[in-house]
Design an enzyme around this catalytic site. Structure first.
Site, PDB file in Angstrom:
ATOM      1  N   ASP A  25       0.746  -1.391   0.095  1.00 13.08           N
ATOM      2  CA  ASP A  25       0.240  -0.191  -0.020  1.00 13.08           C
ATOM      3  C   ASP A  25       0.898   1.055  -0.104  1.00 13.08           C
ATOM      4  OD1 ASP A  25      -2.174  -1.926  -0.411  1.00 13.08           O
ATOM      5  OD2 ASP A  25      -2.926  -1.520   2.267  1.00 13.08           O
TER       6      ASP A  25
ATOM      7  N   ARG B 284     -16.916  -1.467 -18.646  1.00 14.27           N
ATOM      8  CA  ARG B 284     -16.750  -3.075 -17.698  1.00 14.27           C
ATOM      9  C   ARG B 284     -15.773  -2.246 -16.600  1.00 14.27           C
ATOM     10  NH1 ARG B 284     -19.802  -4.467 -21.654  1.00 14.27           N
ATOM     11  NH2 ARG B 284     -19.518  -6.310 -22.643  1.00 14.27           N
TER      12      ARG B 284
HETATM   13  O1  F6P Z   1      -2.714  -3.904   3.693  1.00 12.90           O
HETATM   14  C1  F6P Z   1      -1.969  -4.853   2.152  1.00 12.90           C
HETATM   15  C2  F6P Z   1      -3.751  -5.288   0.980  1.00 12.90           C
HETATM   16  O2  F6P Z   1      -4.057  -5.700   0.472  1.00 12.90           O
HETATM   17  C3  F6P Z   1      -4.707  -3.803   0.780  1.00 12.90           C
HETATM   18  O3  F6P Z   1      -4.254  -3.207  -0.455  1.00 12.90           O
HETATM   19  C4  F6P Z   1      -5.903  -4.263   0.997  1.00 12.90           C
HETATM   20  O4  F6P Z   1      -6.316  -3.643   1.223  1.00 12.90           O
HETATM   21  C5  F6P Z   1      -6.007  -6.146   2.105  1.00 12.90           C
HETATM   22  O5  F6P Z   1      -4.743  -5.568   1.829  1.00 12.90           O
HETATM   23  C6  F6P Z   1      -6.505  -6.426   1.197  1.00 12.90           C
HETATM   24  O6  F6P Z   1      -6.370  -7.396   2.248  1.00 12.90           O
HETATM   25  P1  F6P Z   1      -6.952  -9.157   2.490  1.00 12.90           P
HETATM   26  O7  F6P Z   1      -5.963 -10.072   1.849  1.00 12.90           O
HETATM   27  O8  F6P Z   1      -6.976  -9.960   3.754  1.00 12.90           O
HETATM   28  O9  F6P Z   1      -8.323  -9.613   1.571  1.00 12.90           O
END
Ligand code: F6P
Length: 367
Positions: A152, A279
């Protein structure tokens, strides 16, 4: 001999394995024993076989492998004191007094809390006879070092986090692919990217792919008529002969009233108002998986080595360091200050989840 352990926590990020390799090999080179804690904080809580001594060859092949080989978890037990008591006991039993945590802001907050509670955890363990006073006395101080592993790029005090650049490459490759099919059919595509409450991935991908619009939490669209303005602009481009429209939505995008802006809303808007054949593609976890790019391999390696140096330099009373990258230099900053600064940004954009995470009550803890 110093015993240094590394764990990876929260969402995996490409480059985490390179960080583990860097820590293990640097620790061995500096005459220390290296350990890997499997499954993040859960491995600390469970102890036993989850905490494994690592040799030089155990991390062979780690540099180029995606995800985290030693495993990760969003661990509930570590959020509660009984879980942290078990974790402290397991570390003392193994003789480990330095822990390198590679994870996001929530994971690093948890690490520093663990460090600050350390003396009281040991006292309690002696009282309940889980540890002898001799055992506890040998480990009066826990050294914590944070490595920021997160796609992130949402942590203050570092320009970039381990995994973010690889993820950005993955997003841009996907949008390039989408662009050719969009042009062929003269379609519009709304692409949703990860980033939680941080728009870095969406912003950078928007610049790199020449997207028409991006939506990010940090800069909600201004004015009540933003939808009209956006449609007017897309229509003007279409009237000039443009055959594709790409809109990138960060999953945490919000409007100025803090209401979510979803990719579905954007798809409906383009379909209903402009009659565009639209889409929606939610990129999901393809963004996060796969081989790390060169930048992430090298960033994680250099930061892993620096983490070991920081452990060796740490003394009681010195705040836990976070290893960052600032102006192209590997840096050590105060971990808790970095977390607090990240919190300031979160507050400014109304991120209630983060404020909760700081209090260790929210599910976002262990991000
Ligand atoms: O923090 C990393 C991240 O990939 C975020 O971008 C996303 O919101 C979240 O983790 C998704 O989490 P999970 O893999 O638990 O669904």
């Amino acid at each position: 001999r110093r015993k240094i352990a590394i764990l990876t926590s929260g969402g995996d990020a490409p480059g985490m394995n390179a960080a583990v390799r860097g820590v293990v090999r640097a620790a061995i080179m500096r005459g220390c024993d290296a350990y890997a804690v499997h499954e993040g904080y859960q491995g600390l809580v469970d102890g036993g076989d989850m905490i494994r001594k690592m040799g030089w060859d155990d991390v062979q092949g780690y540099l180029s492998t995606g995800g985290t080989i030693i495993g990760t978890a969003r661990c509930k037990a570590f959020r509660e004191r009984p879980g942290r008591l078990l974790a402290a006991r397991n570390l003392v039993k193994e003789g480990i007094d330095a822990l390198v945590v590679c994870g996001g802001d929530g994971s690093l907050t948890g690490a520093d809390l663990f460090r600050s509670e350390w003396p009281s955890l040991l006292e309690e363990l002696v009282k309940t006879k889980e540890l002898t006073s001799e055992e506890a006395e040998r480990f009066t101080h826990l050294n914590i070092v944070g490595l920021v592993g997160s796609i992130d790029n949402d942590m203050s005090s570092t320009d970039i986090t381990i995994g973010a650049v690889t993820c950005l490459h993955r997003i841009c490759e996907s949008i390039d692919s989408i662009s050719s099919t969009a042009s062929s059919h003269s379609r519009a595509f709304v692409v949703e990217v990860m980033g939680r409450h941080c728009g870095w991935l969406a912003l950078m991908a928007g610049i790199a792919t020449g997207a028409d619009f991006i939506f990010i939490p940090e800069r909600p669209p201004s004015g009540e008529n933003w939808r009209d303005n956006m449609c007017a602009e897309i229509k003007a481009h279409r009237d000039l002969g443009k055959r594709k429209t790409i809109v990138i939505v960060c999953e945490g995008a919000i409007d100025s009233n803090l209401n979510p802006i979803t990719s579905k809303d954007m798809m409906d808007l383009l379909t209903d108002r402009l009659d565009l054949d639209t889409r929606m593609t939610i990129l999901g976890h393809v963004q996060r998986g796969g081989k790390p790019c060169v930048y992430d391999r090298n960033l994680a390696t250099m930061q892993g080595v620096e983490a070991v140096e920081a452990v060796l330099a740490s003394r009681p009373g010195i705040p836990s360091p976070m290893i960052g990258m600032n102006e192209n230099k590997i840096t050590r900053t105060d971990l808790m200050k970095a977390v607090a600064l990240t919190g300031e940004v979160a507050k400014a954009i109304g991120r209630k989840d983060f404020i909760g995470a700081m209090e260790l009550r929210d599910p976002a803890f262990n991000q």
